[in-house]
Scaffold this active site. Sequence first.
Site, short mmCIF file in Angstrom:
data_model
loop_
_atom_site.label_atom_id
_atom_site.label_comp_id
_atom_site.label_asym_id
_atom_site.label_seq_id
_atom_site.Cartn_x
_atom_site.Cartn_y
_atom_site.Cartn_z
N GLN A 48 0.81 -1.22 0.00
CA GLN A 48 0.00 0.00 0.00
C GLN A 48 0.84 1.27 0.00
O GLN A 48 0.32 2.34 -0.30
CB GLN A 48 -0.93 -0.01 1.21
CG GLN A 48 -1.94 -1.15 1.20
CD GLN A 48 -2.74 -1.22 2.47
OE1 GLN A 48 -2.37 -1.93 3.41
NE2 GLN A 48 -3.84 -0.49 2.54
N GLU A 191 -4.09 -9.99 10.03
CA GLU A 191 -5.51 -10.29 9.79
C GLU A 191 -5.70 -11.69 9.22
O GLU A 191 -6.31 -11.88 8.17
CB GLU A 191 -6.13 -9.27 8.83
CG GLU A 191 -6.36 -7.92 9.44
CD GLU A 191 -7.12 -6.97 8.52
OE1 GLU A 191 -7.67 -6.01 9.04
OE2 GLU A 191 -7.16 -7.21 7.29
N TYR A 333 -12.27 -2.30 13.32
CA TYR A 333 -13.00 -1.21 12.67
C TYR A 333 -14.51 -1.36 12.79
O TYR A 333 -15.23 -0.36 12.74
CB TYR A 333 -12.67 -1.16 11.18
CG TYR A 333 -11.25 -0.86 10.82
CD1 TYR A 333 -10.77 0.45 10.84
CD2 TYR A 333 -10.38 -1.87 10.43
CE1 TYR A 333 -9.46 0.74 10.49
CE2 TYR A 333 -9.07 -1.59 10.08
CZ TYR A 333 -8.62 -0.28 10.11
OH TYR A 333 -7.32 -0.01 9.77
N GLU A 406 -4.29 -1.84 14.23
CA GLU A 406 -4.96 -0.99 13.24
C GLU A 406 -6.27 -0.51 13.80
O GLU A 406 -7.07 -1.29 14.30
CB GLU A 406 -5.25 -1.74 11.94
CG GLU A 406 -4.11 -1.88 10.99
CD GLU A 406 -4.57 -2.50 9.66
OE1 GLU A 406 -5.70 -2.18 9.21
OE2 GLU A 406 -3.81 -3.30 9.10
#
Length: 517
Positions: A48, A191, A333, A406
């Site tokens: 990224q 993840e 999130y 995160e």
Amino acid sequence: MEDVLTLITMIVLLLLAFHGFGKCSSDLYSRSDFPEGFVFGAGISAYQWEGAVDEDGRKPSVWDTFLHCRKMDNGDIACDGYHKYKEDVQLMAETGLHTFRFSISWSRLISNGRGSINPKGLQFYKNFIQELVKHGIEPHVTLHHYDFPQYLEDDYGGWTNRKIIKDFTAYADVCFREFGNHVKFWTTINEANIFTIGGYNDGNSPPGRCSFPGRNCTLGNSSTETYIVGHNLLLAHASVSRLYKQKYKDIQGGSVGFSLFAMNFTPSTNSKDDEIATKRANDFYLGWMLEPLIYGDYPDVMKRTIGSRLPVFSKEESEQVKGSSDFIGVIHYLTALVTNIDINPSLSGIPDFNSDMGESINILSMRVRISRLPNSDEKCLIFFITLSILEYIKQSYGNPPVYILENGKTMNQDLELQQKDTPRIEYLDAYIGAVLKAVRNGSDTRGYFVWSFMDLYELLNGYKSSFGLYSVNFSDPHRKRSPKLSAHWYSGFLKGKPTFLGSQGITQLHSNFSSSR
């Protein structure tokens, strides 16, 4: 209107569940309120941020192949971090970061995933790590952030084959040997649960394997590969952890962890069926990999439901996996309302992860601000969701050391509007305040990393939205970086200023930000 009512329902349910924790905290807090040793940082990942996908010996990862085959936005240039890392480290130092999380591109360091080391890739990561250390920033390194070498996928099917355990361990050995004198925190897999579901059950992320019909895949078997890959990830992590403890830990003194995507699940009603379904959702999403890491085996509900399609740990494997993670990395999130469904057919007509779980999950994103929801209610929602997930891990898994690797808030990619990103500040303020509350309630949470330090190529979402504290002008060939208001706020917090919100605080923050530009 339905979304707003659902969010309000969520708030009411969470308030009822957590009435013992007190009010939604709006008190001022500062960095010094956190325990000594608690770290604050920010993060990026290799694909990224780096760009330079075909420079200096790097070969394609599965992300390169997946995105180019589908003609999607890609990370060919991304933030051009490969060439601009010194500038970025300077920004980190000016912001006041204690630690910085990034990943290593396996196919940049070892081009084909095994065999000889790419000397230019090795030198890049040495230079980057040394630059961080020189500025007093501790590196926190992830070995696998979705982007394993395409060569290994082509050669033997990548993570579907146990051969990858040996290759991943050899890759980790290179990283420990070459970088370990400066790196004390390693995360093996990022993840792991979502990587597996996306890549092998749903097929919507690399390597894009799933069952046809019903999904757009040419290869794969969602009924079995999802669980095979998850199993191999756990065994690979255990192998790497064992290597580190036997060969490096006494000399380097670091720790090795494993990261999972965590969702806060809440029953959509107070019915017994929905409560049981919520427990099942937690077992499938978190327990699937966390129970083996803590207790040595899969959750009972998964063994009963999946049967022979779920791999079995040998006694030796169970002993190796159990206790192999020095910490748990939490990626957080989302929250979701759970409704039990007795029959939940998969898209392909054969059992898969989603049908095995047997429930309807209404995902509500904490990333997106529902503008019709009052600010105070949104803050309460964030606050209690954060408390909920950390309390769940504490109570269910023996309170392991946790790093929130995160967490952040996305906004549409608009350079002008993004510079004064007040909603992101409000979100971060509520979330970090909740982390402080969780720590005071006994959670062994040891660090928090904002996602992301700067705008990045967002996996599968391209450049339409961003999480960054710093904006990146992706239309500019030089990829100019500029601080957002949130960078100013986070920097102030890291340097000891109490958080300040409300109309007066926001006005002051805007004024300070404008005068500093």
